[in-house]
Write a protein that holds these residues in place. Structure first.
Motif, short mmCIF file in Angstrom:
data_model
loop_
_atom_site.label_atom_id
_atom_site.label_comp_id
_atom_site.label_asym_id
_atom_site.label_seq_id
_atom_site.Cartn_x
_atom_site.Cartn_y
_atom_site.Cartn_z
N ARG A 1 41.05 65.63 71.74
CA ARG A 1 41.53 64.26 71.49
C ARG A 1 42.60 64.28 70.41
N TRP A 2 43.39 63.23 70.37
CA TRP A 2 44.48 63.13 69.38
C TRP A 2 43.94 63.27 67.96
N GLU B 1 44.92 67.04 74.46
CA GLU B 1 44.58 66.90 75.87
C GLU B 1 44.22 68.21 76.58
#
Length: 140
Positions: free
Chosen positions: A10-11, A71
């Motif tokens: 995830r970011w 991602e």
């Protein structure tokens, strides 16, 4: 037998350059350990709720081979590498596609929290039996 723990980066797991911030590997090794215990039939939450047993971390190490990015799809392959009376060493191999991106381990103690002070306990035979077939030979 190895268990597989899947996740997507995830970011929030990355730094400003979009590369995973290294402490997250330790978080994922912890997640993979709890997924391993659940897969062999002993979820951590049930062990603690019903028996006041936990598996606190005594030692951890991770070697980073390639960066993970936002991602990326990752599989952590986990197995017990060493099994002792009260302690086990669980190995984690991080794989993206066909590339190993990191390898690490955690050493954990089978611990009773019934008393005021936590105390390491022998791993019960029924649980050892589930872990034993997963011990893999270490070539050296």
């Amino acid at each position: 037998m190895k268990t597989n723990y899947h996740f997507q980066v995830r970011w929030g797991d990355t730094d400003a350059a979009g590369i995973v911030y290294y402490p997250n590997f330790y978080k994922w090794m912890d997640d993979a350990t709890h997924a391993y215990l659940a897969a062999i039939g002993y979820p951590s939450s049930e062990l603690f709720e019903k028996q006041k047993i936990g598996v606190p971390l005594l030692e951890a190490n991770c070697i980073f081979k390639r960066p993970l990015l936002f991602e990326d799809q990752v599989v952590v392959k986990s197995y017990v590498e060493e099994l002792h009376n009260k302690v086990f060493k669980i190995k984690h191999v991080f794989v993206r596609g066909d590339q190993v991106v990191a390898e690490g381990y955690g050493v954990r103690a089978w611990t009773s929290f019934k008393e005021e002070k936590p105390k390491a306990q022998p791993i019960p035979d029924n649980i050892r039996e589930k872990m034993l077939p997963q011990v893999e030979a270490v070539e050296g």
